[in-house]
Motif scaffolding. Structure first.
Motif, PDB file in Angstrom:
ATOM      1  N   TYR A 295      36.731  37.611  53.978  1.00  0.00           N
ATOM      2  CA  TYR A 295      37.780  38.020  54.917  1.00  0.00           C
ATOM      3  C   TYR A 295      38.580  36.806  55.374  1.00  0.00           C
ATOM      4  O   TYR A 295      39.820  36.847  55.439  1.00  0.00           O
ATOM      5  N   LEU A 296      37.893  35.721  55.720  1.00  0.00           N
ATOM      6  CA  LEU A 296      38.578  34.521  56.201  1.00  0.00           C
ATOM      7  C   LEU A 296      39.476  33.925  55.130  1.00  0.00           C
ATOM      8  O   LEU A 296      40.631  33.569  55.389  1.00  0.00           O
ATOM      9  N   GLU A 297      38.952  33.826  53.918  1.00  0.00           N
ATOM     10  CA  GLU A 297      39.733  33.212  52.830  1.00  0.00           C
ATOM     11  C   GLU A 297      40.953  34.048  52.481  1.00  0.00           C
ATOM     12  O   GLU A 297      42.036  33.511  52.230  1.00  0.00           O
ATOM     13  N   SER A 298      40.803  35.377  52.471  1.00  0.00           N
ATOM     14  CA  SER A 298      41.966  36.206  52.150  1.00  0.00           C
ATOM     15  C   SER A 298      43.012  36.114  53.253  1.00  0.00           C
ATOM     16  O   SER A 298      44.218  36.179  52.995  1.00  0.00           O
ATOM     17  N   PHE A 299      42.551  35.942  54.494  1.00  0.00           N
ATOM     18  CA  PHE A 299      43.486  35.782  55.605  1.00  0.00           C
ATOM     19  C   PHE A 299      44.232  34.465  55.499  1.00  0.00           C
ATOM     20  O   PHE A 299      45.466  34.422  55.605  1.00  0.00           O
ATOM     21  N   LEU A 300      43.503  33.383  55.278  1.00  0.00           N
ATOM     22  CA  LEU A 300      44.135  32.063  55.227  1.00  0.00           C
ATOM     23  C   LEU A 300      44.926  31.849  53.946  1.00  0.00           C
ATOM     24  O   LEU A 300      45.838  31.011  53.911  1.00  0.00           O
TER      25      LEU A 300
ATOM     26  N   ILE B 289      37.879  38.940  61.181  1.00  0.00           N
ATOM     27  CA  ILE B 289      36.614  38.181  61.152  1.00  0.00           C
ATOM     28  C   ILE B 289      35.836  38.312  62.460  1.00  0.00           C
ATOM     29  O   ILE B 289      34.773  37.711  62.597  1.00  0.00           O
ATOM     30  N   SER B 290      36.324  39.121  63.412  1.00  0.00           N
ATOM     31  CA  SER B 290      35.667  39.169  64.720  1.00  0.00           C
ATOM     32  C   SER B 290      34.192  39.575  64.652  1.00  0.00           C
ATOM     33  O   SER B 290      33.382  39.009  65.401  1.00  0.00           O
ATOM     34  N   PRO B 291      33.752  40.521  63.791  1.00  0.00           N
ATOM     35  CA  PRO B 291      32.313  40.805  63.741  1.00  0.00           C
ATOM     36  C   PRO B 291      31.501  39.609  63.250  1.00  0.00           C
ATOM     37  O   PRO B 291      30.363  39.397  63.687  1.00  0.00           O
ATOM     38  N   TYR B 292      32.102  38.829  62.361  1.00  0.00           N
ATOM     39  CA  TYR B 292      31.387  37.684  61.785  1.00  0.00           C
ATOM     40  C   TYR B 292      31.286  36.535  62.790  1.00  0.00           C
ATOM     41  O   TYR B 292      30.360  35.719  62.708  1.00  0.00           O
ATOM     42  N   LEU B 293      32.221  36.491  63.737  1.00  0.00           N
ATOM     43  CA  LEU B 293      32.108  35.540  64.846  1.00  0.00           C
ATOM     44  C   LEU B 293      31.130  36.055  65.894  1.00  0.00           C
ATOM     45  O   LEU B 293      30.327  35.293  66.429  1.00  0.00           O
ATOM     46  N   ALA B 294      31.198  37.352  66.182  1.00  0.00           N
ATOM     47  CA  ALA B 294      30.338  37.922  67.224  1.00  0.00           C
ATOM     48  C   ALA B 294      28.861  37.790  66.875  1.00  0.00           C
ATOM     49  O   ALA B 294      28.029  37.524  67.746  1.00  0.00           O
TER      50      ALA B 294
ATOM     51  N   LEU C 261      29.868  33.337  60.953  1.00  0.00           N
ATOM     52  CA  LEU C 261      30.797  32.201  60.934  1.00  0.00           C
ATOM     53  C   LEU C 261      30.791  31.592  62.325  1.00  0.00           C
ATOM     54  O   LEU C 261      30.636  32.303  63.318  1.00  0.00           O
ATOM     55  N   SER C 262      30.971  30.271  62.400  1.00  0.00           N
ATOM     56  CA  SER C 262      31.133  29.649  63.716  1.00  0.00           C
ATOM     57  C   SER C 262      32.623  29.527  64.000  1.00  0.00           C
ATOM     58  O   SER C 262      33.448  29.387  63.087  1.00  0.00           O
ATOM     59  N   ILE C 263      32.961  29.590  65.274  1.00  0.00           N
ATOM     60  CA  ILE C 263      34.370  29.439  65.643  1.00  0.00           C
ATOM     61  C   ILE C 263      34.870  28.060  65.234  1.00  0.00           C
ATOM     62  O   ILE C 263      36.011  27.898  64.788  1.00  0.00           O
ATOM     63  N   ARG C 264      33.995  27.073  65.337  1.00  0.00           N
ATOM     64  CA  ARG C 264      34.408  25.709  64.995  1.00  0.00           C
ATOM     65  C   ARG C 264      34.803  25.593  63.527  1.00  0.00           C
ATOM     66  O   ARG C 264      35.829  24.992  63.188  1.00  0.00           O
ATOM     67  N   GLU C 265      34.016  26.169  62.625  1.00  0.00           N
ATOM     68  CA  GLU C 265      34.346  26.029  61.208  1.00  0.00           C
ATOM     69  C   GLU C 265      35.622  26.802  60.873  1.00  0.00           C
ATOM     70  O   GLU C 265      36.426  26.354  60.054  1.00  0.00           O
ATOM     71  N   VAL C 266      35.812  27.954  61.510  1.00  0.00           N
ATOM     72  CA  VAL C 266      37.046  28.711  61.288  1.00  0.00           C
ATOM     73  C   VAL C 266      38.240  27.915  61.799  1.00  0.00           C
ATOM     74  O   VAL C 266      39.285  27.824  61.136  1.00  0.00           O
ATOM     75  N   TYR C 267      38.081  27.318  62.975  1.00  0.00           N
ATOM     76  CA  TYR C 267      39.150  26.512  63.557  1.00  0.00           C
ATOM     77  C   TYR C 267      39.509  25.350  62.627  1.00  0.00           C
ATOM     78  O   TYR C 267      40.691  25.068  62.403  1.00  0.00           O
TER      79      TYR C 267
ATOM     80  N   PHE D 191      31.012  43.750  69.068  1.00  0.00           N
ATOM     81  CA  PHE D 191      30.643  43.654  70.495  1.00  0.00           C
ATOM     82  C   PHE D 191      30.135  42.266  70.835  1.00  0.00           C
ATOM     83  O   PHE D 191      29.126  41.805  70.326  1.00  0.00           O
ATOM     84  N   GLU D 192      30.867  41.602  71.693  1.00  0.00           N
ATOM     85  CA  GLU D 192      30.541  40.262  72.182  1.00  0.00           C
ATOM     86  C   GLU D 192      30.610  40.336  73.710  1.00  0.00           C
ATOM     87  O   GLU D 192      31.698  40.491  74.276  1.00  0.00           O
ATOM     88  N   PRO D 193      29.460  40.277  74.410  1.00  0.00           N
ATOM     89  CA  PRO D 193      29.477  40.468  75.864  1.00  0.00           C
ATOM     90  C   PRO D 193      30.475  39.583  76.598  1.00  0.00           C
ATOM     91  O   PRO D 193      31.124  40.030  77.558  1.00  0.00           O
ATOM     92  N   GLY D 194      30.602  38.344  76.151  1.00  0.00           N
ATOM     93  CA  GLY D 194      31.490  37.410  76.828  1.00  0.00           C
ATOM     94  C   GLY D 194      32.964  37.729  76.678  1.00  0.00           C
ATOM     95  O   GLY D 194      33.795  37.207  77.430  1.00  0.00           O
ATOM     96  N   ILE D 195      33.315  38.562  75.727  1.00  0.00           N
ATOM     97  CA  ILE D 195      34.685  39.045  75.587  1.00  0.00           C
ATOM     98  C   ILE D 195      34.797  40.428  76.222  1.00  0.00           C
ATOM     99  O   ILE D 195      35.768  40.753  76.909  1.00  0.00           O
ATOM    100  N   HIS D 196      33.780  41.231  76.014  1.00  0.00           N
ATOM    101  CA  HIS D 196      33.796  42.635  76.409  1.00  0.00           C
ATOM    102  C   HIS D 196      34.055  42.821  77.905  1.00  0.00           C
ATOM    103  O   HIS D 196      34.994  43.543  78.299  1.00  0.00           O
TER     104      HIS D 196
END
Length: 489
Positions: free
Chosen positions: A206-211, A235-240, A244-250, A370-375
């Motif tokens: 998903y990330l590679e096709s997006f980028l 990619i939100s489920p893969y971050l949640a 994937l880590s947010i850092r590597e995606v960034y 579902f990510e509690p800190g966003i939800h």
């Protein structure tokens, strides 16, 4: 007292189901000791009504994917269905355990209480529990002084590699010898489920096709209920769940930005990644948000729960086509784009005048990501109960006309409206009896009348909330929240 039991490190995986850029794994391997990676399906979480089977299947798929990656190291994840303390106790029958590694989880209250119990257990058993920072979120801070600087420093570090020494990971054979001591769950999942499949391998696709290409439409499609399904990264489920880590995606987005001709959509995407860390940090610092509004001045706002309204909203039977299409889509696929999430919460809390708490668990069960800190911060922001954010009451008809002008999304998810001309698909309640006869369509039978008057309820909600924002307690809390959470160095 001496023991002949072999010494091992334990890495306890939670919402970090990856090998790369996993600080807990990296630190455990850096010791040079033999290491066992474990995941526990905890009864308290599997029975908690924040979660549903779609989440557990995503995790099962993620573990299967991890095991595939670990084949070349002749290892796998020890997957157990049990309480974490019971699991460690059973492992201690075969091994000496002095160090356990995991990330610091910003989760719901029961996970925080579990971690406190686990900390006591480790102390009583002379085990050192090493908790690592997750995606730049800091525990124990009282305000945002220096937070931005610390978060920036975290994101600037190159993603950590996964390079275990030969034989350092406990072997499949050794792990299989442990399994008779434990309850080992099945990792089978439905083949034809309509949800995104779990695992790092799929997350990277998903990330590679997006980028590679899809990011070019990011800013144009982000608000569109149908086009966002391909225009957003997805990619939100893969971050949640930490595939994937947010850092590597960034970092991947940052490196692409240096060569990309169109940098704006990448900058917008990267901004959202940083925005995610900000909101999770807010939840980390305001744990009562799970049950109560962050602004305690809004605790005096009393709303009665209507089970009829709640059921109509949950099942997509409100009589407002875009709201119903969104809820049905979410129920079936686990995904909605950000604007539509905000709109369905706005409709529930403002037009139906229901407490955001009554929407919380249905949405958490349905959101695959579902990510509690966003939800919780987002629920309260859209409900207008922070006192710091602009009050926004979304108009479902205006949004459908603007973001789904040909009613493709509506007709896809509300098939009752499929044969209607586009204007009527947006507002079927405007049809005259003659027009209903021409389309062989009957309001109240084929599709419900609107359950509330949108304009009337919007005004009532707006007047009530704007008046309450003038309340002394709300204003005092607003200043407290701004002082605590305003980003500064």
């Amino acid at each position: 007292m001496t023991t002949n039991k072999p010494l091992i490190n334990i890495v306890w995986l939670k919402r970090d189901l990856r090998l790369v850029d996993n600080e807990a794994i990296f630190d455990a391997l850096a010791t040079g000791e033999r290491t066992l990676l474990i995941y526990t399906f905890e009864t308290m979480l599997m029975e908690d009504d924040h979660y549903s089977e779609r989440h557990w299947n995503f995790i099962r798929e993620s573990i299967v994917d991890l095991n595939t990656q670990l084949e070349s190291y002749h290892s796998k994840i020890l997957t157990v269905e049990a309480d974490i303390i019971l699991t460690i106790n059973q492992l201690m029958e075969k091994y000496t355990i002095r160090d356990i590694y995991s990330h610091q989880e910003t989760g719901i209250l029961i996970t925080y209480n579990r971690d406190k119990s686990f900390k006591r257990f480790c102390k009583n058993n002379l085990i050192t529990w090493h908790e690592t920072i997750n995606n730049g979120v800091q525990r124990g801070i009282k305000d945002r002084d220096k937070w931005t600087e610390q978060c920036n420093a975290y994101f600037e570090i190159e993603p950590l590699t996964f390079n275990p020494a030969e034989g350092q990971l406990l072997s499949i054979k050794n792990i299989e010898l442990l399994e008779p001591l434990l309850v080992i769950p099945s990792l089978e999942t439905p083949v034809d489920a309509p949800f995104q499949k779990g695992g790092r391998t799929m997350g990277l696709k998903y990330l590679e096709s997006f980028l590679n290409k899809r990011y070019l439409n990011y800013m144009f499609h982000i608000s569109k209920p149908e086009l966002a399904r391909t225009g957003c990264s997805r990619i939100s489920p893969y971050l949640a769940w930490g595939n994937l880590s947010i850092r590597e995606v960034y970092h991947k987005a940052y490196h692409l930005k240096t060569t990309a001709e169109n940098k704006k959509p990448l900058e917008a995407f990267m901004s959202r990644l940083r925005w995610q860390a900000h909101f999770v940090q807010k939840f980390e610092m305001e744990h009562t948000m799970e049950k109560e509004s962050i602004n305690s001045g809004f605790h005096k706002l009393k709303k009665s729960i209507s089970e009829d309204y709640k059921l109509a909203w949950q099942t997509g039977q409100t009589g407002y086509p875009l709201v119903d299409a969104c809820m049905r889509c979410l129920n079936e696929t686990g995904y909605l784009n950000f604007r539509m999430r905000a709109m369905v919460v706005s409709f529930f809390t403002h037009n139906l005048w229901q407490p955001w708490q009554a929407a919380s668990k249905h949405l958490s069960q349905k959101f695959l990501d579902f990510e509690p800190g966003i939800h919780y911060p987002q629920l309260q922001m859209q409900a207008g109960e922070t006192g710091t954010n602009m009050l926004r009451i979304y108009n479902p008809v205006k949004n459908s006309l603007e973001h789904d002008p040909e009613a493709r999304f509506i007709k896809k998810w509300v098939p009752e409206l499929r044969e209607l001309e586009t204007p009527f698909a947006h507002e079927p309640y405007l049809m005259t009896e003659l027009e209903q006869q021409l389309y062989n369509f009957e309001l109240g039978k084929d599709y419900p009348y609107p359950i509330v008057d949108m304009e009337k309820t919007r005004k009532q909600a707006s007047d009530t909330l704007w008046n309450l924002r003038k309340d002394k307690k709300v204003r005092e809390e607003r200043l407290r929240i701004l002082k605590k959470h305003t980003l500064r160095n």
